[in-house]
Design a protein around this motif. Sequence first.
Motif, PDB file in Angstrom:
ATOM      1  N   GLN A 117      25.604  58.119  26.376  1.00 30.52           N
ATOM      2  CA  GLN A 117      27.119  57.455  26.347  1.00 30.52           C
ATOM      3  C   GLN A 117      26.571  59.017  28.333  1.00 30.52           C
ATOM      4  OE1 GLN A 117      31.135  58.331  24.857  1.00 30.52           O
ATOM      5  NE2 GLN A 117      31.531  58.728  27.224  1.00 30.52           N
ATOM      6  N   TRP A 118      27.230  58.093  29.246  1.00 32.54           N
ATOM      7  CA  TRP A 118      26.409  59.178  30.823  1.00 32.54           C
ATOM      8  C   TRP A 118      27.753  59.729  31.414  1.00 32.54           C
ATOM      9  CZ3 TRP A 118      22.092  60.645  32.056  1.00 32.54           C
ATOM     10  CH2 TRP A 118      21.258  60.609  31.400  1.00 32.54           C
ATOM     11  N   ASN A 119      27.806  60.556  31.950  1.00 35.53           N
ATOM     12  CA  ASN A 119      29.185  61.066  32.918  1.00 35.53           C
ATOM     13  C   ASN A 119      28.151  61.891  34.501  1.00 35.53           C
ATOM     14  OD1 ASN A 119      31.158  62.002  34.033  1.00 35.53           O
ATOM     15  ND2 ASN A 119      32.385  63.275  32.226  1.00 35.53           N
ATOM     16  N   VAL A 120      27.921  61.556  35.229  1.00 39.81           N
ATOM     17  CA  VAL A 120      27.229  61.931  36.391  1.00 39.81           C
ATOM     18  C   VAL A 120      27.843  62.071  37.605  1.00 39.81           C
ATOM     19  CG1 VAL A 120      24.876  61.268  37.471  1.00 39.81           C
ATOM     20  CG2 VAL A 120      25.399  59.781  35.036  1.00 39.81           C
ATOM     21  N   VAL A 121      27.802  63.047  38.031  1.00 42.60           N
ATOM     22  CA  VAL A 121      28.175  63.607  38.964  1.00 42.60           C
ATOM     23  C   VAL A 121      27.012  64.309  40.024  1.00 42.60           C
ATOM     24  CG1 VAL A 121      30.152  65.730  40.246  1.00 42.60           C
ATOM     25  CG2 VAL A 121      30.257  64.670  37.591  1.00 42.60           C
ATOM     26  N   PRO A 122      27.126  63.734  40.967  1.00 36.51           N
ATOM     27  CA  PRO A 122      25.997  63.909  41.733  1.00 36.51           C
ATOM     28  C   PRO A 122      25.948  64.893  42.666  1.00 36.51           C
ATOM     29  CG  PRO A 122      26.669  61.560  42.280  1.00 36.51           C
ATOM     30  CD  PRO A 122      27.247  62.162  41.623  1.00 36.51           C
TER      31      PRO A 122
END
Length: 308
Positions: A117-122
């Motif tokens: 499960q991903w939570n991505v903040v570039p």
Amino acid sequence: MQSLLRTAVLAAIMISAEAQAEVARPMSQDEWCKRLTPRLPGISMAMCEKAALVPTGASSYMGFPILAKRIPARTTAGAKPVRVLLLGCIHGDELTASAIVFQWLQWINSAQAQKFQWNVVPVLNPDGLLAPRPTRVNANGVDLNRNFPTPGWQQDAPAYWAKKTGKDPRRFPGEAPLSEPESKWVNDEIARFKPDVIISVHAPFGVLDFDGPAQPPRNFGRLMFNRVGIYPGSLGNYGGMHKKVPVVTIELPNALDMPPVAESRRIWQDMLNWIEKNVAQENDRQAALQRTSAKVEKSASTAATATR
């Protein structure tokens, strides 16, 4: 002298009142990408738009939305997936630290990545990235990676800044821990999302660093494990040492030039393999221990009831 240096840094990231108003008003994905992609090496408008980032509800010091991609795991019913918090561009002048996260988002639908499960903040520090000349610090002149509430921050962080960095304005930790909206969002998100691992991307030291309760990675691609130090207020120190969440700090070899695509893929693939072997398996082990403990407690309770 130090105050003059810090004033110069702040002046370098100041934007006009008109630009501030532009940031403050609601923007579309197209507008976000038009602002971000000119600063991101190798990232096109199409790649940015395909990422389909959405506002988290939090904003930077200057009001630019903190954008995220949240991707649920595709697992069997009842399985508990590994939760991964992936952060790019805590330092605004490390352009590749954001660009490579956008690149990885193209590959995040692989079967292996979908186990997590991903939570991505570039782009965690959009103000630093979008400043006329990109800056390490945010628009308030604070190094976000020194602003997390490690124990003893009030004494240690200012003292380290003064004695070890000579009050380098690029490494100013702030007046208080979590004084900045960007670091406060990360802290709140750790509490909300409860990540099993945090991946934080930086540049340009060309190594891997690690903090926390897991086996450190040996290498991601050509990046080899080599501790770079423990700093008051850093995310690795805070997350890994005090929140007990494994934190991998990826230091790309260049802040301005992207690695070859093949190397970016190797870093990505090695990262997935490490998460699966060291984080997912540990989670499975802990879950098995909890189930065994629950069975033992239930058996003991049943036996006690039978003897009454």
